[in-house]
Design a protein around this motif. Structure first.
Motif, short mmCIF file in Angstrom:
data_model
loop_
_atom_site.label_atom_id
_atom_site.label_comp_id
_atom_site.label_asym_id
_atom_site.label_seq_id
_atom_site.Cartn_x
_atom_site.Cartn_y
_atom_site.Cartn_z
N TRP A 140 45.09 10.64 -0.78
CA TRP A 140 44.63 10.63 -2.17
C TRP A 140 43.13 10.80 -2.24
O TRP A 140 42.39 9.84 -2.40
N LEU B 115 36.91 6.03 7.64
CA LEU B 115 37.16 4.64 7.25
C LEU B 115 38.66 4.36 7.22
O LEU B 115 39.13 3.29 7.61
N PHE C 67 39.66 1.92 10.18
CA PHE C 67 39.82 0.57 9.65
C PHE C 67 40.97 0.43 8.66
O PHE C 67 41.17 -0.62 8.09
N GLY C 68 41.69 1.52 8.43
CA GLY C 68 42.83 1.45 7.53
C GLY C 68 42.47 1.12 6.11
O GLY C 68 43.22 0.47 5.40
N ILE C 69 41.28 1.56 5.66
CA ILE C 69 40.87 1.26 4.29
C ILE C 69 41.40 2.35 3.36
O ILE C 69 41.24 3.54 3.62
N ASN C 70 41.99 1.91 2.27
CA ASN C 70 42.62 2.82 1.32
C ASN C 70 41.65 3.89 0.83
O ASN C 70 40.56 3.59 0.38
N VAL D 284 41.79 5.87 -1.74
CA VAL D 284 41.52 5.98 -3.17
C VAL D 284 40.21 5.27 -3.50
O VAL D 284 39.34 5.81 -4.19
N ILE D 285 40.07 4.07 -2.96
CA ILE D 285 38.87 3.30 -3.27
C ILE D 285 37.64 3.91 -2.63
O ILE D 285 36.61 4.09 -3.28
N THR D 286 37.73 4.28 -1.35
CA THR D 286 36.52 4.79 -0.70
C THR D 286 36.08 6.12 -1.33
O THR D 286 34.90 6.29 -1.63
#
Lengths: 361, 495, 310
Positions: free
Chosen positions: A92, A143, A147-150, A152-154
């Motif tokens: 996304w 990221l 680190f498996g950070i979503n 959409v947010i990043t």
């Protein structure tokens, strides 16, 4: 007592809607959005029919309007094609806006500060614009993978950061000396202005890049191993693992292309339209967000993005018309896009199901 | 008076019909369930047992049919209706919420006090635990419990909801023999309280051990219903008769197995150790090899380390110890056909190159040779007689059997030296099973085959050597198997 | 001793600046705990901000403004709820549509209201007696507004409901495993509607706080990405209302500092701070992976539920 015969709504799964059904339902959902907007017009005391008539005359009704539509569709086309590829991978990327801005920033650097000889400036600006967008997109990818950070947010946060970087540059280090206190960079030398078609604003090199990108992505998706990996990863991560496809490698390549195309769009805007770097809201009129719907509406086919970007180009021009003729704020464009998106995703449910009435007890 | 009460069924199902996409899963079923009885419903995969029970417990709605509870007709439209009437089902895959505690799971959906809802429940759980000898701790988290313990939680959940009719769907398939014994003890206890237990299974032996009445389903119809005592008395002949009614054919599938010359090993596993996602070691020091020209069958009850073993062998999961040596490439027919073995949205031809898409025969460089891929798919579809609308149709339109043929076609055509087949015939119809077996046996000529299955019959029919997997360790058996069948069965349950 | 005053002032302002984030996060925690991923927080907040402002401006009553803002946020969330629960659309896209729609609509409707100062804001109050406590007094009880305390109170209340009541069990179960909840007679759709609505109410209230208390005026796009910070914070706070308090105030202090440090650093770079922190905070969390695993996302987050048979 009289017995009332009831009819029950019957819902059946539809496995493969035809292209025609998809087209019709999409068209109906867009029209519905226009109907709802009509009520907003009414709220402002504007006769919706009059407004739509005016829009039609001013957009598709004359050659200037048509050229404006094409001109507005250029960044949407580039961003839309890139986003389509990312969405196909189920990644996304909401960050086309930021990627576009960083592309614009990189191109500005080339135009204003690079020591390159003149003939190389435009190609270099595009190449660096592509790189700027790609790098900005890849930050989110790494990221996600490390680190498996979503995403959409990043990707979204990166939009705000990019916007503020542009603001910082035009207020600070890159502030133009000839601009008398306005927050712009200096104007680019005319040698890096993109040529336009005739009297119109259409900067054709960028348009050509956009069309080329659509065709390229079409080929990537249908003819290449990368395209295959994209489809498998997007549909089933588990099957991708089974097939030995690396998720992160795939999203890496996808984001290079997706971010890079948005970067090209940004480069095109500063080189072909503004000829300077200015406030981020002026460099991009929310193209990165609108492109999400442009890509969504194309339902996975990059060639259709050419059409959908023209549609939304027309909506942008319509926004201008409404601003000039009816004194409505340009933000009306976002209302259009939001509503169309609502109706489109709702229509997806209709596409998957067939509705019919059957006699019930 | 007492006699009459005994003769009114607790619940009767009358001409229940349920159709799924043109297939009659239940085709006019009549069953009477009496209180104080364990009623076994016996049938093959796909006979319609689970569908019927899902209807009874309100998850599905029957197309037509009647339910008569204690003599008066009732309608069961939602799970809530069923629970209110004392009908509770324990599904094969437990309906428990992993991260929550036992008490929270039990309290869900009950009318517990709004404030501090768990206090009363915890006490009730302890009461019921004591009464039925079910050891469950109310504050334990479900995900920390063993499968047997989780089943006990499900039963407590059902009892606290006032279950009069308890439906158990394949309850013993995941249990150890000890746990099975405990379960049967609980069922006896429920019988004493005049509750009814419906016991769904396809295992004949345990049916005779625990049930009072047996009903056999085949292709959505009741083919026989009789007291279990009659069968027990009549002995072996009656059992064979029962099996025949269940499967509807004289003998179980048999397949001619021509011996193939065995040559060098293609897979050697030494002291392999693998952990699952939660860090439990589920494969504990396995050593075996598979040679070209043989089928090595690993049989075991699900959840004894099969998944982790296969994932480690195929390189999807790191081994924590030991070595895996593969000579040549590995082909793999995964258990999860739709999620892993194929991609539903992609076309047949795209699915045909899923595992081999990097192969240079499908195109040079980054480009595909689409014409060749089409040709290749057509050849596979033809050779393995996959019935499909067209090769550009999405794979999700295929039936289970055809999908498995497609996967089989893909993996066999890759001509790998090792082929791992995981539950290759699970849930398939008889025709497809025979088909899959035939091709697997034929492939022995070129490859070593590692077969993993829960189905002892399948493993016996296909294997040249057998390993029984129990709690992550392996016991090996060599041919001939005829006299070892019972021994293997015992090993599977840990005896 | 100046730096001590600085710290105290920063912490005091952190409560003021962090409250809208806290309100939004609490709401989103409820929505996500029930399995609904609502990325439309930004849209609901801006709608709440606009309607809250106009209502307070017209009625001259800030409390009616809060009420109207919350209500509009709730109404908008029901749209997302309908699309995700009944039409089972992709929730990510539906949330984005809500955000675009909210930003666009308020931009169109709000033009005439730009730059008008709001006179009917709520009073700052100091708690007599308590404000004299050293350190804590000046931070917690001096010149604070009532909404700050309401925010903290709501956090505690919502924590208690989620973890100590039967309805909390229901909500968490629906978010983890709707099929199981459904089989036990829970109305999954209703629970999800309720939680989505709570999410919308609180996001709207947070938005109204922005335009009534935080900066008593209306500016187009004044949420400036706060809705997205809320969504990120929901994850960092491990879907736990009490953890959300700390996280919100951490962001609150960053917002204050980005304003306070302007004489020394370019304002644009300072504005980046909260956004950058949003991206980087998960890295800190990443260090304790064990914690993450135990308190992972609700099992059915973002997945539409349909009965097997349908």
């Amino acid at each position: 007592m009289k017995r009332v015969r009831m009819r029950r709504l019957k819902v059946e799964k539809r496995t493969n809607p035809s292209a025609w059904t998809v087209f019709c339902i999409s068209l109906v959902s867009i029209l519905l959005a226009f109907v709802v907007i009509g009520f907003i017009f009414l709220g402002f005391g504007i006769n919706p029919l009059e407004a739509y008539l005016e829009i039609i005359i001013e957009t598709v009704g004359n050659s200037y309007g048509l050229s404006q539509i094409v001109w507005q569709s250029i960044p949407l086309l580039l961003c839309g094609v890139g986003l389509l590829l990312a969405f196909k991978t189920s990644f996304w990327n909401i960050g086309a806006e930021g990627q576009l801005l960083m592309g614009a920033t990189a191109a500005t650097w080339v135009a204003l500060f690079s020591p390159l000889p003149e003939p190389f400036l435009i190609p270099a600006a595009f190449i660096l614009g592509f790189a700027g967008g790609a790098v900005w997109g890849l930050l989110s990818t790494s990221l996600r993978s490390r680190f498996g950070i979503n995403e959409v947010i990043t990707t979204l946060m990166m939009n705000y950061i990019a916007s503020n970087i542009v603001l910082y540059l035009i207020h600070g280090p890159w502030k133009g000396e000839t601009m008398r206190g306005f927050a712009y960079t200096d104007q680019f030398p005319e040698s890096v202005w993109l040529p336009t078609i005739g009297m119109s604003d259409i900067h054709w090199p960028t348009l050509l890049l956009g069309l080329f990108a659509a065709v390229c992505v079409f080929f990537i998706l249908n003819r290449t191993r990368l395209g295959y990996e994209v489809k498998v990863v997007g549909q089933s991560p588990k099957a991708a693992r089974y097939a030995g496809i690396s998720y992160f490698k795939t999203i890496f390549y996808v984001m290079v292309i997706s971010g890079g195309l948005a970067g090209l769009a940004g480069a095109g805007e500063v080189l072909g339209v503004h000829h300077m770097l200015r406030h981020s809201d002026q460099v991009s009129l929310g193209y990165g967000y609108t492109a999400i719907i442009v890509a969504w509406l194309a339902r996975g086919n990059p060639l259709i993005v050419i059409l959908t970007s023209l549609l939304f180009g027309a909506i942008y021009v319509a926004g201008d018309v409404l601003q000039l003729s009816f004194n409505l704020p340009f933000q009306i464009v976002n209302v259009f896009t939001g509503l169309i998106l609502f109706f489109l995703i709702s229509s997806d449910t209709l596409l998957k199901h067939k509705l019919s009435f059957r006699k019930g007890e | 008076m007492e006699e009459k009460k005994k003769n009114t069924p607790l619940i009767s199902m009358r001409s229940v019909i349920k159709t799924f996409g043109g297939v009659r899963a239940n085709d006019g079923i009549d069953i009477d369930i009496y209180g104080g009885e364990v009623h076994a419903i016996l049938g093959e995969n796909g006979a319609g047992k689970t569908t019927l029970m899902n209807i009874l417990s309100g998850i599905y709605r029957a197309d037509s049919g009647e339910f008569i509870l204690r003599g008066s007709p009732v309608s069961i439209k939602t799970p809530k209706d069923a629970i209110r009437r004392g009908i509770v089902m324990v599904h094969q895959h437990f309906r428990l919420i992993g991260p929550h505690t036992v008490a929270e799971n039990v309290a869900l959906g009950l009318s517990v006090p709004f404030i501090s809802p768990l206090k009363g429940i915890e006490r009730t759980i302890e009461e019921f635990s004591a009464r039925y000898n079910l050891l469950v701790h109310p504050r334990a988290r479900i995900c920390d419990l063993s499968v047997g313990e989780q089943q006990r939680v499900e039963i407590v959940k059902a009892l606290i909801r006032g279950a009069e009719i308890l439906i158990l769907d394949e309850p013993t398939s995941v249990l150890t023999p000890q746990e099975t014994k405990e379960l049967f003890w609980i069922l006896e206890r429920m019988k004493e309280e005049n509750k009814a237990v419906i016991f769904i299974t396809h295992k004949l032996e345990e049916v005779l051990e625990v049930s009072d009445r047996i009903t056999i389903l085949r292709r959505g119809r009741v083919t026989a219903s009789m007291p279990a005592l009659d069968v027990k008395k009549a002995g072996r002949k009656a059992k064979e008769d029962l099996a025949k009614k269940m499967v509807g054919r004289e003998v179980l599938l048999s397949i001619e197995k021509k011996p193939v010359a065995k040559s060098q090993p293609v897979l050697e596993v030494k002291d392999l150790r693998v952990e699952d996602d939660r860090g439990h070691e589920t494969v504990r020091g396995l050593s075996f090899d598979v040679c070209r020209g043989e089928v090595f069958g690993i049989v075991g009850v699900a959840g004894n380390g099969q998944n982790q073993l296969v994932e480690a062998l195929f390189g999807l999961r790191p081994a924590t110890g030991g070595t895996i040596t593969v000579r040549g490439d590995t082909g793999y027919i995964p258990e999860d056909r739709m999620g892993m073995g194929s991609v539903g949205e992609l076309t047949l031809s795209e699915n045909c190159i899923l595992t081999g898409y990097k192969n240079s025969c499908f195109g040079t460089g980054i480009f595909f040779d689409l014409a060749y891929i089409r040709e290749y798919t057509e050849a596979l579809v033809c050779k393995f007689s996959v019935t499909a609308p067209s090769i550009s149709a999405p794979a999700k339109q295929l039936s289970g059997g055809n999908l498995q043929r497609l996967i089989l076609a893909r993996e066999l055509s890759r001509n790998t030296s090792l082929l791992i087949a995981e539950q290759p015939t699970h849930g398939l119809d008889v025709g497809s099973i025979e088909y899959v077996w035939k091709f697997l046996l034929e492939q022995r000529k070129n490859a070593g085959i590692l077969l993993l299955s829960n189905d002892l019959g399948e493993v016996l029919a296909l294997s040249d050597r057998i390993g029984v997997l129990y709690r992550g360790t392996l016991t090996l058996f060599d041919q001939p198997f005829e006299d070892k069948e019972e021994q293997i069965g015992m090993k599977m349950t840990g005896l | 001793m100046e730096w001590q005053l600085w710290v105290i002032e920063t912490l005091r302002r952190a409560l003021v600046y962090g409250t809208p984030i806290l309100l939004g996060t609490l709401g989103e925690i409820y929505a996500e705990r029930s399995g609904i991923l609502n990325l439309g927080v930004e849209g609901m907040m801006i709608l709440g901000a606009f309607v809250g402002f106009t209502t307070a401006f017209v009625t001259k009553n800030p409390w009616l403004g809060f009420l109207a803002g919350a209500f509009v946020g709730g109404a908008a969330s029901l749209l997302h709820g309908f699309l995700s629960i009944h039409l089972r659309v992709i929730q990510v896209v539906s949330g984005l549509a809500l955000t675009l729609f909210g930003l666009g609509l308020t931009g169109v409707l709000g033009r005439g209201w730009e730059g008008q100062p709001l006179k009917a804001s709520i009073a700052e109050l100091s708690v007599p007696g308590l404000s004299r406590i050293p350190v804590l007094g000046p931070i917690l009880f001096t010149d604070q507004n009532l909404l700050v305390y309401i925010g903290i109170g709501l956090a505690v209340l919502l924590w208690w409901v989620l973890f100590k009541t039967s309805w909390g069990i229901t909500v968490r179960s629906v978010g983890e495993d709707p099929r199981t909840a459904d089989a036990l007679g829970i109305n999954v759709a209703l629970v999800r509607y309720c939680c989505t609505f709570i999410g919308g109410l609180l996001a709207g209230l947070g938005g109204a706080y922005l335009s009534i208390v935080y900066r008593p005026s209306w500016t187009q796009g004044m949420t400036a990405g706060m809705g997205w910070i809320v969504i990120a914070l929901t994850i960092f706070s491990l879907w736990h209302p009490l953890v959300a308090i700390g996280g919100s105030y951490a962001f609150g202090s960053l917002f204050y500092l980005s304003f306070r440090l302007q004489p020394w650093v370019a304002p644009e770079l300072l504005t980046i701070m909260p956004y950058l922190f949003t991206i980087l905070a998960p890295l800190l969390l990443h260090a304790s992976r064990r914690l993450r695993r135990r308190m992972g996302a609700p099992g059915a987050l973002g997945l539409p539920y349909r009965r097997e048979e349908e």
